[in-house]
Design an enzyme around this catalytic site. Structure first.
Site, PDB file in Angstrom:
ATOM      1  N   ASN A 171       0.795  -1.236   0.000  1.00  0.00           N
ATOM      2  CA  ASN A 171       0.000   0.000   0.000  1.00  0.00           C
ATOM      3  C   ASN A 171       0.828   1.287   0.000  1.00  0.00           C
ATOM      4  OD1 ASN A 171       0.730  -0.543   2.654  1.00  0.00           O
ATOM      5  ND2 ASN A 171      -1.237   0.024   3.531  1.00  0.00           N
ATOM      6  N   GLU A 266       5.316  -3.963  11.784  1.00  0.00           N
ATOM      7  CA  GLU A 266       4.000  -3.349  11.922  1.00  0.00           C
ATOM      8  C   GLU A 266       3.055  -4.175  11.071  1.00  0.00           C
ATOM      9  OE1 GLU A 266       0.820  -1.679  10.562  1.00  0.00           O
ATOM     10  OE2 GLU A 266       2.238  -0.317   9.623  1.00  0.00           O
ATOM     11  N   CYS A 300      -3.142   0.526   7.016  1.00  0.00           N
ATOM     12  CA  CYS A 300      -3.065  -0.097   8.349  1.00  0.00           C
ATOM     13  C   CYS A 300      -3.783   0.768   9.366  1.00  0.00           C
ATOM     14  CB  CYS A 300      -1.614  -0.256   8.798  1.00  0.00           C
ATOM     15  SG  CYS A 300      -0.603  -1.049   7.580  1.00  0.00           S
TER      16      CYS A 300
END
Length: 498
Positions: A171, A266, A300
Site C-alpha cells: 500500500n 507493523e 493499516c
C-alpha cells in the site's frame, strides 16, 4: 509526462522485464523467469519483474557485508550528503514513480505523487536527524554507583548492526521502503530491499534514485521474486542482522523463524473510532469518511470500526452517508476517491466479510456493489460482535458501525481485539479524552482526528498482534544501531577540577 522505464530509468528495464539491483548494477536473473504484476484496474499484466534465485540472494548478501564495512568508515556527514542527494533525485523524478503506483496498486494519481514527495522529505529529514543522533555519545563515570571511586570512564556510542533486510507492503511501497532504507543507511548499515510484488516496479524506480545519487556498490540491493522461492530464504538468511517488516500475518511467521536478529514490525490494525455524545458531529463524519475510505480503506491506520453512542448514532450515520454519496468511484488515473482494491483475492475476502454481515442482519446503508476489483464504499450499521467484520481487517472500503450504550463498552470492544495499532476518540471534553486514551490498548490514540502514521518523525508502534518495536525516524535509527561501550580504567581516582 516522463513514463516509467524511460529516460534516466531506461537502464532498469530489460525488454519487457524490469531488472533487479545488485552490486551497483541492474541485472536480469539467471532463472530466466519473471513475475507478472497485475494492474488492479484492468486486471491485466502491467509489468514484469525478475524472479531472483537463492544463489542471487547469496551473492547480494555477500556484497552487502563487504560494502557495509567500508560504509561504516564513511564519515557521517558524507552519508547524509548522499541521502540528501537521493531525496532530491526522487522528488525530481516523482512523475514516473507515481505512474507505477497508479498502475500497480491503483493509488489515485494525486496520492501517488504526494507519496513520492513525502518519501523524499522523509529521506532528507532522516539524514538530518541521523547526523544529530549519531553524532552524540555518552560519558559515564563510575563513582555514581555505591562502593566505587571515580576511576572508570565509560564512553558509549551507537554502531551499525550490519545488513538490514527491509520488506515494505503493497500500500505504500515507496514511503514504507524509504522509512526503513533511510535510517538503515544513515546509521552505517547495508540494505537489502525485498519489495512487495504489487509495488515492486515503483520500488525499483525509487532504488534507481539512490543508484543515481552515487551510493557505494553493493551497499543497497533490491531483489524481486516469488515469496515461495526467496521469502523464507531471505528472512532466515544468516547474513541478515536486522529485519524491518511492514505487512500482514506473514510478519508473525517471520518473527517465529527469524532467530536472534532485532525485529521491527507493523502488522495491521483494527483501528477503533470511539464517538462520544459531546463530539463535533461534522468533524466526526469528515474523519470517518477520510479515515475509513481514503485509498479505499487499504491502510493499516484506516478507521476499521466505529463505536458510537446510541443517542447520536443516527445523526452521524446520516452525515457519513451523505458524504459517501459524493465520493468519486473509478480508476486511479482520474483521481477517483475510491479505486479498485489491490487484487481479486482481496476483493473476494472483503466480499466474504460483507456477506457474513448480511446473513447476520447488519443494516446496509448503501447497496453492496462490485465490478472486478472495484468495490463501492459501504457503511454497515447495527453491526454486532458476532459478525466477522466487527473483528477482522477488511483492507477495503467497507466500514462497520457498532452502537454502544457506554464508553466502557467502546473501550472493551477496542481492547478485546488482537490488534492494537491506533485508535481515535471524538469528544470536546479533554478529561474524558485523556482517560479513554489511557485506557485504549493501542500504540497511538488520536484525539479528534482519524488515525494516521505521520508526520513520519512521530513514533509509530502497535501493541499485541499489531507489531514489535517502534518506528518513526528517531526510533528507527536507534533500532538499527547497537550501543558500543569503551571503558577507560584509570590508575587512580580522577575528579574533574577536584
Amino acid at each position: 509526462m516522463a513514463l516509467a522505464g524511460t529516460g534516466v530509468f531506461a537502464e532498469i528495464l530489460d525488454g519487457e522485464v524490469y531488472k533487479y539491483y545488485a552490486d551497483g548494477e541492474w541485472h536480469a536473473s539467471s532463472s530466466g523467469k519473471s513475475v507478472a504484476i497485475i494492474n488492479p484496474t484492468t486486471r491485466k499484466t502491467q509489468y514484469k519483474v525478475q524472479a531472483c534465485t537463492q544463489e542471487e540472494v547469496n551473492k547480494v548478501m555477500e556484497a552487502a557485508k563487504v560494502a557495509q564495512k567500508a560504509w561504516a568508515r564513511t564519515p557521517l556527514w558524507k552519508r547524509a550528503e548522499l541521502l540528501h542527494k537521493a531525496a532530491a533525485i526522487m522528488k525530481e523524478h516523482k512523475a514516473p514513480i507515481a505512474e507505477c503506483l497508479v498502475k500497480e496498486i491503483a493509488k489515485p494519481a494525486k496520492d501517488a505523487v504526494s507519496e513520492v514527495v513525502r518519501s523524499g522529505d522523509l529521506v532528507s529529514y532522516t539524514a538530518e536527524e541521523g547526523v544529530r543522533i549519531l553524532g552524540e555519545g555518552k560519558l559515564l563515570v563510575s563513582d555514581s554507583f555505591p562502593g566505587n571511586e571515580r576511576n572508570k570512564y565509560c564512553l558509549s556510542s551507537k554502531i551499525p548492526l550490519g545488513v538490514v533486510l527491509a520488506i515494505p507492503p503493497f500500500n505504500y511501497p515507496v514511503n514504507l521502503a524509504v522509512s526503513k532504507i533511510g535510517p538503515a543507511l544513515i546509521a552505517g548499515n547495508a540494505l537489502v530491499l525485498k519489495p512487495p510484488t504489487q509495488g515492486a516496479v515503483a520500488a525499483l524506480h525509487m532504488v534507481h534514485c539512490f543508484h543515481l545519487a552515487g551510493f557505494p556498490k553493493g551497499l543497497i540491493s533490491c531483489v524481486t521474486g516469488k515469496g515461495s522461492e526467496i521469502g523464507d530464504f531471505l528472512t532466515m538468511h544468516p547474513g541478515v542482522n536486522c529485519i524491518s517488516f511492514t505487512g500482514g500475518d506473514t510478519g508473525i511467521a517471520i518473527s517465529k523463524k527469524a532467530g536472534m536478529v532485532p525485529l521491527q514490525m507493523e502488522l495491521g490494525g483494527k483501528d477503533a473510532c470511539i464517538v462520544l455524545e459531546d463530539a463535533d458531529l461534522d468533524l466526526v463524519a469528515a474523519n470517518i469518511v477520510k479515515g475509513g475510505f481514503s485509498y479505499s480503506g487499504q491502510r493499516c491506520t484506516a478507521v476499521k470500526v466505529v463505536l458510537i453512542m446510541e443517542s447520536i448514532a443516527d445523526a452521524v450515520v446520516q452525515k457519513v452517508n451523505a458524504k459517501l454519496a459524493k465520493l468519486k468511484v473509478g480508476p486511479p488515473e482520474d483521481d477517483s476517491d475510491i479505486t479498485p482494491v489491490v487484487t481479486e483475492s482481496s476483493a473476494n475476502f472483503i466480499e466474504g466479510l460483507v456477506m457474513d454481515a448480511k446473513e447476520k442482519g447488519a443494516t446496509f446503508c448503501q447497496e453492496y456493489r462490485r465490478e472486478g476489483n472495484l468495490i463501492w464504499p459501504l457503511l454497515l450499521d447495527h453491526v454486532r460482535p458476532d459478525m466477522r467484520i466487527a473483528w477482522e481487517e477488511p483492507f477495503g472500503p467497507v466500514l462497520p458501525v457498532i452502537r454502544i450504550n457506554s464508553v466502557e463498552e467502546g473501550i472493551h470492544h477496542c481492547n478485546a481485539s488482537n490488534f492494537g495499532l491506533q485508535g481515535c476518540v471524538f469528544t470536546r471534553d479533554i478529561n474524558k479524552a485523556i482517560l479513554i486514551s489511557d485506557a485504549m490498548e493501542t500504540g497511538t490514540v488520536q484525539i479528534n482526528s482519524a488515525p494516521a502514521r505521520g508526520p513520519d518523525h512521530f513514533p509509530f508502534q502497535g501493541l499485541k498482534d499489531s507489531g514489535i518495536g517502534s518506528q518513526g525516524i528517531t526510533n528507527s535509527i536507534n533500532m538499527m544501531t547497537k550501543v558500543k561501550s569503551t571503558v577507560i580504567n584509570l590508575p587512580s581516582p580522577s575528579y574533574t577540577m577536584g
